[in-house]
Every structure is written in C-alpha cells, then in structure tokens.
Design an enzyme around this catalytic site. Structure first.
Site, PDB file in Angstrom:
ATOM      1  CE  LYS A 117      15.166 -16.237  -9.876  1.00 37.09           C
ATOM      2  NZ  LYS A 117      13.719 -16.135  -9.044  1.00 37.09           N
ATOM      3  CG  HIS A 141      24.216 -41.420 -11.181  1.00 36.66           C
ATOM      4  ND1 HIS A 141      24.437 -42.778 -11.137  1.00 36.66           N
ATOM      5  CD2 HIS A 141      24.412 -40.885 -10.051  1.00 36.66           C
ATOM      6  CE1 HIS A 141      24.667 -43.895 -10.272  1.00 36.66           C
ATOM      7  NE2 HIS A 141      24.719 -42.394  -9.363  1.00 36.66           N
ATOM      8  CB  CYS A 165      -0.415  -0.323   0.973  1.00 34.65           C
ATOM      9  SG  CYS A 165      -1.790  -1.345   1.671  1.00 34.65           S
ATOM     10  CD  GLU A 198      13.970 -19.478  -7.664  1.00 34.12           C
ATOM     11  OE1 GLU A 198      13.216 -20.741  -8.122  1.00 34.12           O
ATOM     12  OE2 GLU A 198      13.508 -18.858  -7.222  1.00 34.12           O
ATOM     13  CD  GLU A 227      13.861 -15.724 -13.764  1.00 32.78           C
ATOM     14  OE1 GLU A 227      12.898 -15.001 -14.007  1.00 32.78           O
ATOM     15  OE2 GLU A 227      14.154 -16.675 -13.264  1.00 32.78           O
ATOM     16  CE  LYS A 248       6.208 -10.998 -10.561  1.00 33.63           C
ATOM     17  NZ  LYS A 248       7.967 -11.436 -10.339  1.00 33.63           N
ATOM     18  CD1 TRP A 270       0.317  -5.871  -1.245  1.00 30.67           C
ATOM     19  CD2 TRP A 270      -0.138  -5.919  -3.491  1.00 30.67           C
ATOM     20  NE1 TRP A 270       0.835  -7.358  -1.725  1.00 30.67           N
ATOM     21  CE2 TRP A 270       0.441  -7.205  -3.257  1.00 30.67           C
ATOM     22  CE3 TRP A 270      -0.338  -5.634  -4.810  1.00 30.67           C
ATOM     23  CZ2 TRP A 270       0.580  -7.411  -4.723  1.00 30.67           C
ATOM     24  CZ3 TRP A 270      -0.576  -6.412  -5.623  1.00 30.67           C
ATOM     25  CH2 TRP A 270       0.535  -7.409  -5.624  1.00 30.67           C
ATOM     26  NE  ARG A 328       4.021   2.285  -0.491  1.00 27.63           N
ATOM     27  CZ  ARG A 328       5.481   1.545  -0.072  1.00 27.63           C
ATOM     28  NH1 ARG A 328       6.297   1.744  -0.194  1.00 27.63           N
ATOM     29  NH2 ARG A 328       5.195   1.583   1.752  1.00 27.63           N
ATOM     30  CG  ASN A 339       1.847   0.404   4.161  1.00 30.72           C
ATOM     31  OD1 ASN A 339       2.177  -0.408   3.655  1.00 30.72           O
ATOM     32  ND2 ASN A 339       3.185   1.519   3.876  1.00 30.72           N
ATOM     33  N   GLY A 340      -0.028  -1.844   6.347  1.00 34.48           N
ATOM     34  CA  GLY A 340       0.906  -1.899   7.401  1.00 34.48           C
ATOM     35  C   GLY A 340      -0.485  -3.230   7.833  1.00 34.48           C
TER      36      GLY A 340
HETATM   37  O1  M6R Z   1       2.917 -15.881 -10.016  1.00 38.12           O
HETATM   38  P1  M6R Z   1       3.782 -17.749 -10.251  1.00 38.12           P
HETATM   39  O2  M6R Z   1       4.066 -17.978  -9.053  1.00 38.12           O
HETATM   40  O3  M6R Z   1       2.187 -18.885 -10.482  1.00 38.12           O
HETATM   41  O4  M6R Z   1       4.324 -17.529 -11.257  1.00 38.12           O
HETATM   42  C1  M6R Z   1       5.048 -18.710 -11.236  1.00 38.12           C
HETATM   43  C2  M6R Z   1       5.934 -18.983 -12.561  1.00 38.12           C
HETATM   44  O5  M6R Z   1       5.968 -18.216 -14.148  1.00 38.12           O
HETATM   45  C3  M6R Z   1       7.188 -17.954 -11.424  1.00 38.12           C
HETATM   46  O6  M6R Z   1       8.200 -17.997 -10.794  1.00 38.12           O
HETATM   47  C4  M6R Z   1       8.554 -17.645 -13.180  1.00 38.12           C
HETATM   48  O7  M6R Z   1       9.507 -19.065 -13.170  1.00 38.12           O
HETATM   49  C5  M6R Z   1       9.656 -16.456 -12.316  1.00 38.12           C
HETATM   50  N1  M6R Z   1       9.345 -15.915 -13.048  1.00 38.12           N
HETATM   51  C6  M6R Z   1      10.762 -17.173 -11.505  1.00 38.12           C
HETATM   52  O8  M6R Z   1      12.030 -15.792 -11.633  1.00 38.12           O
END
Ligand code: M6R
Length: 614
Positions: free
Chosen positions: A491, A510, A2, A487, A494, A609, A74, A27, A100-101
């Site tokens: 990252k 393996h 927020c 993960e 990406e 996103k 938010w 925000r 906000n909070g």
């Molecule tokens: O909004 P979601 O968590 O469902 O999104 C899933 C993936 O598209 C998301 O986690 C994607 O892998 C990330 N952008 C990675 O950083």
C-alpha cells in the site's frame, strides 16, 4: 452498491433521470434502467451494461413523462443482464421499484411468494420487494400502507423508490442502512443515492435517516417513520462542489473507501451468518457454495491471486491451517501458472480477485480446472470472467472500488476467507459448535472495531506528517501479522512511492537488518500476545540501530513500553481475526504519506486498477 434516482416535476423525466444516473455511475455500471409514468401507464426501459447503452436504446423514442425512477446497478444477486436490471415490476406492471442494498431474507420470501403463484422474472433479491408490495396493495389499495407493511417483512439494507400507476402524483421512498437523499426543488422534487445527482437542480436536501420514509409530490415532500407517523426535520444546504460530492465529501476515493470498510464488512458478513432463534450465531452460509462435502475429505487448499488479493490469501493460509487444520499452499498467480504445479483432484482451489479479470489469476483458474479441480472464486465483480468460469463464487459485497489501491476489497476478501475457514473448521470437526459461535460473534464486532480505529485517523495523519520523508520503511510481523506487513508495504509503495518492504520479523537478522539505520522507519505489527516478547526484541534490535519504530498493537499491558517511538493502539481482538483490524492504520498511513508527498493516491503512476495483460 447501486445508485437510485427519482423525479417528480414538470420537466422531461427521462432526461432528468438519465442525467442524474450519470452522476451515480461510480456506484455501479453493470446495467441501468428507468421506469416513468407515461400517460396512465408505467413504461420501463432497462438493459445490461453502462448507462450509455440505455441511452442508445431509448434515443429514438419520444417518451412523454414528468415523473419516474431510475437505477444504475452493481450486481450482487444475479449476474448483469437485462432481466436482472432495475426497475423491477409486479406481474401486471402497475408497480415498479428501484433498490439499492441487499435483502437478506429474500430466499425465504421468494419461496413463499412462488408458492402463492408469483412468477419471478429475475434472479435478484430486489424482485421480492415489488411482489410483496403488490400482494399488500391488493388488500386495501393503499400504496403507502402496502409499502410500510412490506418494509416490516424485509431484513437487510435498502434504499427504495416506488412508483404506482394508481398513484400518479407521488413517489414513495424509504431507507434502511443504504443512503438516500431527497432533493427539494421549486415545483419539482428528487431522490438520489448521493448528492452529486442532485446538484444540477438543488442544494437543499433532506438526508433520510435510518427507517425513514419520504413521499415526494410535485410541490412538497412528506416524511414519515416506519410506523407511518409523520415526522418533521430541517433540510440541509449542501456546500460541496461536484468533485467533492462525487467522493462523498472526501478528497479522494482511496480515503472514502478506507472509511467505507465498516459498512463493506457488515454487508459482506451479515447475509452469511446464520443465527438460531435466540440470535446466537451458529453457522456460515454461502448461497453460491455447493461444495461443502469436499471440505471433509480434502487434504489441501491451493490459493492463487495477485497483489493485494494474494496477501488476503496469505491471511487465509494461517486461518485455514489454524481453524480447519488443512494444509494450504498460497501462490502468486503469475508464478503458479508457469511452474507446472503439482495438483490433486481433491485439492480445493481458490482464486481471489477484486476485478475478476486479472489475466494471471484467470490463467491459474483455467489451469486448475483443466486438471479437474473444483475452483472457488472470491471476487467483488458479479459477472466477471473469473466469476463465470469458477465452479463456485463467493462475492465480496464491497461495492465498486474505484481507487487503484485496494482497501475495502482486501478487508472483505479476508472476511470471506475467514468465514470459509470457519465453515471448513465446522465441517471437518476441528471447531466445536461453541468455537464457531464465538468466532462468528467476534466477527460481528469487527465493523464497530474498524470504526473505532477510523476515529483515530488524525493520530496516523500526524505520524505520517513526521515520517513521510523517510528513505525506507520496513513492515515486520509474525504469523497473521506477517501478511498484514506485506499488504502494508504494498500500500505504501503504491501510493506514496516510498521504498517499503515487508519481512517476517524473525527473518530480520538473516539479512534485512543490514539495511537498518537512522533513515529507516520500522512499523511492527504485533497482535499476538504469545509473540510479544519475540517481536519486542526485534523492535529493540532495529531501534538500537537508529530506526524510528512504530508498533500497531492491541496490547494494554505495556509490553512495548520503551521499545518503540510510537504505539498505535487497536481494539482487542482474537489473533485469528485481527488481520481485519491491523491493516486499517497501515492503509491510513499510506494514504497520508501520499498526501504529504504531494501525490494523488487515486492515480498512482504506472499502475492500472485491473491488470488484464501479462
Ligand atoms: O482485481 P484483482 O484483485 O485480481 O487485482 C490484483 C492486483 O492487481 C491488485 O490487488 C493490486 O495489487 C492492487 N491495486 C493493490 O492495491
């Protein structure tokens, strides 16, 4: 998270507030609203949706006012709706507030107020504040003292702006754990959650510190502590340009969000940890969760998600199996939905999605519901499709995540899943009361430990500046650390476009070890002392084949001396919770590699996103 704003001056308050809110839409954008003093009355205009809908709503009105407060939301408590939008007012509309909070004790306060006849209009935690102020104000008609007495009753975090019809010359604001900046103008003063909202008007500001109150008048601002004692502080002069200000002074949202993780974790965890009278953590509380009973009889948990959220699901598999002794199947949602999965009515089905809109995750959810399963969603977006269609929702309270690469959403997802696993362990009797208490106390230390890691980010930055040209990067780990490895590799690829993969360390020989040569960097995640020897051998195997090796570990015993080129030390932590720490250096490494390679980590190529199409 927020955004709040406030204005006292001679200009058209509505316009000033709307313009300021535009700068805070990052925000939150679930709903927006303003409350202005028009003549002798408070006029409130608010509605669901982005700020532009509020603008459309008031476009044909002539509102004459030079003072008011505003909010862009938010959602955390209560779905996005007109009623849940801020500002909130007392029953006779004479006091209005923006917040906000998160008010952690709102449920008890609300019940108490309802018993006294207060009628609530929204499902928000915020509304209790305005009714409390109203109640206190009726005692002595002193709005300042009424606000102070109210603050002492609130638990949680807040930045507040308060407007009272009987005090038409001032706005009262207060801060505890949520940011609030006072902008100092000439013949006008402002408040805002963040500097960008003020830059159009002034660069001279007071950053309110913890438990400070500011009272804004047209020609001056007075500052107080929470006891009502006057305080004096020097204004600061803001040097940032608008772009830097929107990112809180950080060059990118990704690094801002990485640095927000201590707060995001605190916000997500705190309302969920129940303590006894002595402050000892005793249990986990999920307001939204009505399915406690199923945990006792269930034989299996099924988790589906995509991308980063799927990796949080893998952490959960280890956690549930270890703490609650339940079998867990984790599936990529796009696979799950097409393979005619075998489901049992007693399975607990969990979907994880930051956005709550990912099409594959949503389809998996619908499939499970069709089979008669109860679905728990873990999501960051209140009101998202996933949150509406699931039976129970656990919200990550990370605030909006803007960078495409998920960082704070991941750690808060992992945190919610760990809390759920602890709760399940308690309900199933696989964890004793002492175990629960110990785990929860350790969880409470996590935000501080993340901060410790973040203080060392220059070490990672330097390492990235030496490794960003590596042809291939492999992340290896065992058990919980294998989830971090996955993960970490996602990252890195990406945002830096470096070729990176993850392997369970034991799998190296393996096949993947054939890829190892002097063009490879191997990052080993090693958090489990009983596996140090095993992963240490893996490090030696790849180092002797020419790879550069970094280990991320809490080890203090020298277990990896001579086996690596670099050691990045993280704080000590039980292996059950350590995934919340091991990922932080890897996020930083990905970010700094992207920067070294000249890419914008906030806008990785080919990615969106939220993936709402197949
Ligand atoms: O909004 P979601 O968590 O469902 O999104 C899933 C993936 O598209 C998301 O986690 C994607 O892998 C990330 N952008 C990675 O950083």
């Amino acid at each position: 998270m927020c955004g709040i704003v406030g204005y006292v001056g001679n200009k058209n308050a509505t316009q000033v507030l709307i313009n300021a809110l535009k700068k805070l839409e990052y925000r939150g954008y679930d709903s927006a609203g303003i409350a202005v003093l028009e003549g002798e009355d408070i006029l409130v205009r608010k509605c669901k949706g982005a700020l532009k809908f509020l603008e459309e709503k008031i476009a044909n009105e002539t509102i004459k006012s030079s003072m008011g407060i505003g909010h862009t939301r938010w959602a955390t408590h209560g779905e996005p709706s007109d009623e849940n939008s801020h500002p909130h007012t007392n029953m006779d509309g004479t006091i209005s507030i923006v917040h906000n909070g998160i008010i952690e004790n709102y449920a008890a306060l609300k019940a108490d107020l309802q018993n006294q006849g207060v009628v609530f209009k929204s499902q928000t935690d915020t509304e209790v504040i305005v009714h409390l102020i109203d109640k206190e104000y009726k005692q002595d008609k002193d709005i300042f003292q009424a606000v102070i007495r109210t603050l002492h009753k609130l638990e949680g975090s807040y930045a507040l702006g308060v407007l009272c019809k009987d005090y038409p010359d001032r706005i009262i604001c207060a801060r505890k754990e949520s940011p609030l900046v006072v902008g100092l103008g000439k013949g006008e003063n402002f408040i805002a959650s963040d500097v960008p909202a003020l830059l159009e008007h002034t660069r001279d500001v007071y950053y309110l510190d913890e438990k400070e109150i500011a009272v804004l008048y047209i020609d001056h601002v007075s500052l107080f502590d929470f006891e009502g004692n006057k305080i004096v502080k020097q204004p600061s002069h803001v040097e940032w340009d608008m772009d830097a200000a929107e990112k809180g002074g950080y060059p990118h949202f990704m690094i801002k969000e990485i640095n927000e993780q201590p707060k995001a974790c605190k916000d997500t965890m705190r309302p969920r940890i129940i303590k006894d009278g002595n402050g000892k953590a005793t249990d986990v509380y999920f307001e939204e969760n009505s399915i406690d009973v199923s945990w006792k009889k269930t034989k299996r948990v099924v988790i589906t998600a995509c991308g980063t959220a799927y990796h949080a699901g893998i952490v959960a598999k280890y956690a549930f199996e270890k703490l609650a002794r339940i079998k867990v199947d984790v599936d990529v949602a796009s696979e799950f939905r097409y393979r005619d999965p075998i489901l049992d009515k007693d399975d607990i089905f969990i979907v994880i999605s930051q956005s709550g809109e990912t099409v594959d995750t949503l389809s998996a959810l619908r499939l499970a519901k069709k089979e008669g399963l109860k679905v728990i969603a873990i999501t960051n977006c209140v009101g998202s499709t996933v949150s509406r269609e699931a039976d129970d929702v656990i919200y990550t309270l990370a605030g909006p995540e803007i960078a495409v690469a998920s960082t704070k959403a991941y750690t808060t997802q992992v945190l919610c899943l760990l809390l759920l696993a602890i709760k399940a362990g308690k309900l199933r009797g696989t964890l004793s009361e002492e175990d629960v208490s110990k785990l929860l106390s350790e969880l409470e230390e996590i935000p501080g430990k993340i901060e410790e890691i973040l203080k060392e980010q220059e070490v990672i930055q330097k390492f990235a500046s030496m490794q960003f040209n590596k042809e291939k990067v492999f992340f290896i780990g065992r058990q919980f650390d294998s989830a971090t490895a996955l993960e970490s590799a996602l990252k890195l690829k990406e945002v830096s476009y470096m070729h990176s993969e993850a392997f369970a360390a034991g799998e190296l020989k393996h096949g993947p070890i054939a890829l190892i040569d002097d063009k490879a960097l191997v990052v080993a995640i090693a958090s489990e002392p009983k596996l140090y020897e095993k992963i240490g051998s893996n490090m030696v195997e790849v180092k002797s084949r020419g790879a550069t090796v970094l280990v991320i570990t809490p080890d203090n015993s020298g277990a990896f001396d001579g086996k690596t080129d670099e050691i990045f030390k993280i704080p000590e932590c039980s292996s059950t919770l350590v995934s919340l720490l091991t990922i932080i250096p890897a996020q930083l490494f990905a970010y700094y590699c992207a920067i070294q390679r000249g890419f914008d980590p906030d806008k990785p190529r080919n990615l969106a996103k939220s993936v709402t199409v197949e």
